[in-house]
Motif scaffolding. Structure first.
Motif, PDB file in Angstrom:
ATOM      1  N   ARG A  97       2.395 -30.140 -29.290  1.00 27.76           N
ATOM      2  CA  ARG A  97       3.156 -29.178 -30.378  1.00 27.76           C
ATOM      3  C   ARG A  97       4.555 -29.312 -29.875  1.00 27.76           C
ATOM      4  O   ARG A  97       5.419 -28.686 -31.020  1.00 27.76           O
ATOM      5  CB  ARG A  97       2.509 -27.713 -29.864  1.00 27.76           C
ATOM      6  CG  ARG A  97       1.302 -27.330 -30.317  1.00 27.76           C
ATOM      7  CD  ARG A  97       0.836 -25.986 -30.493  1.00 27.76           C
ATOM      8  NE  ARG A  97       0.591 -25.464 -28.989  1.00 27.76           N
ATOM      9  CZ  ARG A  97      -0.545 -25.548 -28.484  1.00 27.76           C
ATOM     10  NH1 ARG A  97      -1.557 -25.954 -28.965  1.00 27.76           N
ATOM     11  NH2 ARG A  97      -0.816 -25.216 -26.955  1.00 27.76           N
ATOM     12  N   ALA A 100       7.029 -34.753 -31.030  1.00 27.38           N
ATOM     13  CA  ALA A 100       6.467 -35.558 -32.162  1.00 27.38           C
ATOM     14  C   ALA A 100       7.037 -37.082 -31.809  1.00 27.38           C
ATOM     15  O   ALA A 100       8.036 -37.427 -31.459  1.00 27.38           O
ATOM     16  CB  ALA A 100       6.912 -35.163 -33.357  1.00 27.38           C
ATOM     17  N   GLY A 121      -0.513 -33.371 -39.659  1.00 28.35           N
ATOM     18  CA  GLY A 121       0.569 -33.198 -38.769  1.00 28.35           C
ATOM     19  C   GLY A 121       0.483 -31.830 -37.895  1.00 28.35           C
ATOM     20  O   GLY A 121       1.042 -31.814 -36.815  1.00 28.35           O
ATOM     21  N   ARG A 122      -0.247 -31.056 -38.637  1.00 29.91           N
ATOM     22  CA  ARG A 122      -0.288 -29.514 -38.118  1.00 29.91           C
ATOM     23  C   ARG A 122      -1.517 -29.515 -37.120  1.00 29.91           C
ATOM     24  O   ARG A 122      -1.671 -28.299 -36.437  1.00 29.91           O
ATOM     25  CB  ARG A 122      -0.520 -28.549 -39.272  1.00 29.91           C
ATOM     26  CG  ARG A 122       0.760 -28.315 -40.028  1.00 29.91           C
ATOM     27  CD  ARG A 122       1.954 -27.501 -39.249  1.00 29.91           C
ATOM     28  NE  ARG A 122       1.634 -26.224 -38.881  1.00 29.91           N
ATOM     29  CZ  ARG A 122       2.302 -25.699 -38.020  1.00 29.91           C
ATOM     30  NH1 ARG A 122       3.329 -26.037 -37.439  1.00 29.91           N
ATOM     31  NH2 ARG A 122       1.707 -24.422 -37.642  1.00 29.91           N
ATOM     32  N   PRO A 124      -2.018 -30.042 -34.002  1.00 31.37           N
ATOM     33  CA  PRO A 124      -1.713 -29.530 -32.738  1.00 31.37           C
ATOM     34  C   PRO A 124      -1.661 -27.933 -32.738  1.00 31.37           C
ATOM     35  O   PRO A 124      -1.950 -27.145 -31.944  1.00 31.37           O
ATOM     36  CB  PRO A 124      -0.505 -30.182 -32.194  1.00 31.37           C
ATOM     37  CG  PRO A 124      -0.257 -31.424 -33.099  1.00 31.37           C
ATOM     38  CD  PRO A 124      -0.892 -31.196 -34.392  1.00 31.37           C
ATOM     39  N   HIS A 125      -1.565 -27.363 -33.919  1.00 34.09           N
ATOM     40  CA  HIS A 125      -1.117 -25.931 -34.028  1.00 34.09           C
ATOM     41  C   HIS A 125      -2.476 -25.436 -34.561  1.00 34.09           C
ATOM     42  O   HIS A 125      -2.514 -24.094 -34.946  1.00 34.09           O
ATOM     43  CB  HIS A 125      -0.257 -25.859 -34.969  1.00 34.09           C
ATOM     44  CG  HIS A 125       1.478 -26.061 -34.281  1.00 34.09           C
ATOM     45  ND1 HIS A 125       2.019 -25.405 -33.432  1.00 34.09           N
ATOM     46  CD2 HIS A 125       1.984 -27.262 -34.695  1.00 34.09           C
ATOM     47  CE1 HIS A 125       3.137 -26.118 -33.190  1.00 34.09           C
ATOM     48  NE2 HIS A 125       3.195 -27.213 -33.891  1.00 34.09           N
ATOM     49  N   GLN A 176       4.627 -30.777 -37.251  1.00 36.07           N
ATOM     50  CA  GLN A 176       4.292 -30.460 -35.779  1.00 36.07           C
ATOM     51  C   GLN A 176       5.505 -29.453 -35.330  1.00 36.07           C
ATOM     52  O   GLN A 176       5.132 -28.698 -34.017  1.00 36.07           O
ATOM     53  CB  GLN A 176       4.406 -31.740 -34.918  1.00 36.07           C
ATOM     54  CG  GLN A 176       3.410 -32.566 -34.995  1.00 36.07           C
ATOM     55  CD  GLN A 176       3.323 -33.775 -34.045  1.00 36.07           C
ATOM     56  OE1 GLN A 176       3.262 -34.944 -34.342  1.00 36.07           O
ATOM     57  NE2 GLN A 176       3.562 -33.475 -32.710  1.00 36.07           N
ATOM     58  N   PRO A 178       8.389 -29.885 -33.704  1.00 36.49           N
ATOM     59  CA  PRO A 178       8.938 -30.339 -32.353  1.00 36.49           C
ATOM     60  C   PRO A 178      10.107 -29.859 -31.796  1.00 36.49           C
ATOM     61  O   PRO A 178      10.977 -29.652 -32.807  1.00 36.49           O
ATOM     62  CB  PRO A 178       8.612 -31.846 -32.497  1.00 36.49           C
ATOM     63  CG  PRO A 178       9.131 -32.408 -33.919  1.00 36.49           C
ATOM     64  CD  PRO A 178       8.580 -30.928 -34.794  1.00 36.49           C
TER      65      PRO A 178
END
Length: 291
Positions: A97, A100, A121-122, A124-125, A176, A178
């Motif tokens: 999170r 990146a 790409g989202r 991790p959340h 992400q 980052p």
């Protein structure tokens, strides 16, 4: 080439590094129980919001260093500290999170539209097994906008040019949200116009979002125009670190990259490194300016 640079406001208080590398040792196992040592004691700090270009010859350890910073390669010695905690103390989902990575080569899956890949790409959340939250949708829209990829949202990935694919990859990383963006040769396979456009966009995003950026580059003049700080790896160690005008001397370039260069100056007063003809007589006078 001259690109205006907007630096973050300075503060009298010392800034704690976002990521700190101390005495880093890393390498790879070889057949027969042998080992190839790549990093031989790297020390490097990157502050929040800082932009650093990482330079060096092939095999100097640039990609290996990024892998250690991303947590995908376990070093043999030394330490990596991120956000005040040693890297092994971070869970993989926590680190994903906040860090990146854009690797050198990415095989994008076919059959997806750009917006769908940016949504990945989202991951991790992710708070739901299926579907996205309102926060996810806002992050995806912002990532597409910031990467100048909003116009690509409904395009199929197979239709994209090389430059458009790079903008997609940047959008996926930005989704992400980052604190640290690691770029491994982001200009690979791009022509000069796309290189400048991509690096200008990355620098703009760094200013807007306040994230730290560490980018592996090969073009010394492009790196000097892009980043206010360069770090040069040589033989698995940091050979030089600082402002490009101070670090990229003709002596250092000759020693590290084994090519002769001259300093040249534009009418606007910008300094460039001009490759000297390696087969010519080095005593031949060289022009002092670029017109």
């Amino acid at each position: 080439m001259s690109i205006a640079l907007e630096l973050p406001a300075t503060s009298a208080e010392p800034v704690e590094p976002l990521i700190s590398v101390a005495g880093l040792l890393a390498g790879y196992a070889l057949p027969g129980g042998r080992r190839r040592e790549v990093l031989r004691g790297v020390d490097l700090d990157v502050a929040p919001g800082e932009l650093v270009a990482l330079l060096g010859t092939n095999g100097s350890g640039k990609t290996t260093l990024l892998r250690c910073l991303a947590g995908t390669l376990t070093p043999d010695g030394g330490s990596v500290t991120f956000g005040g905690r040693r890297l092994p103390e971070w869970r993989r989902d926590e680190l994903a999170r906040r860090v990146a990575v854009l690797p050198q080569q990415v095989d994008l899956p076919g059959g997806f539209r750009v917006a769908e890949l940016v949504a990945m790409g989202r991951s991790p959340h992710a708070q739901r097994l299926f579907g996205s939250t309102a926060a996810d949708e806002r992050a995806i829209e912002r990532a597409l906008h910031d990467a100048d990829a909003s116009g690509l949202a409904d395009r199929w990935v197979e239709e994209l040019s090389g430059g458009e694919r790079q903008r997609l990859l940047v959008a996926m990383a930005l989704a992400q949200e980052p604190d640290l963006l690691l770029l491994d040769e982001p200009t690979l396979h791009l022509d000069l116009a796309h290189q400048v456009a991509l690096l200008t966009a990355i620098r703009r995003l760094r200013n807007q979002r306040g994230m730290a950026v560490l980018a592996v580059l090969h073009d010394l003049n492009l790196a000097a125009a892009f980043a206010p700080r360069v770090a040069i790896l040589d033989g698995g160690r940091v050979a030089a670190d600082g402002p490009p005008g101070e670090v990229l001397t003709t002596d250092l370039v000759r020693r590290v990259f084994s090519v002769p260069v001259d300093e040249a100056w534009t009418k606007a007063g910008d300094r460039h490194l001009a490759l000297r003809d390696a087969w010519s007589d080095e005593s031949t006078p060289r022009p002092a300016r670029l017109d």
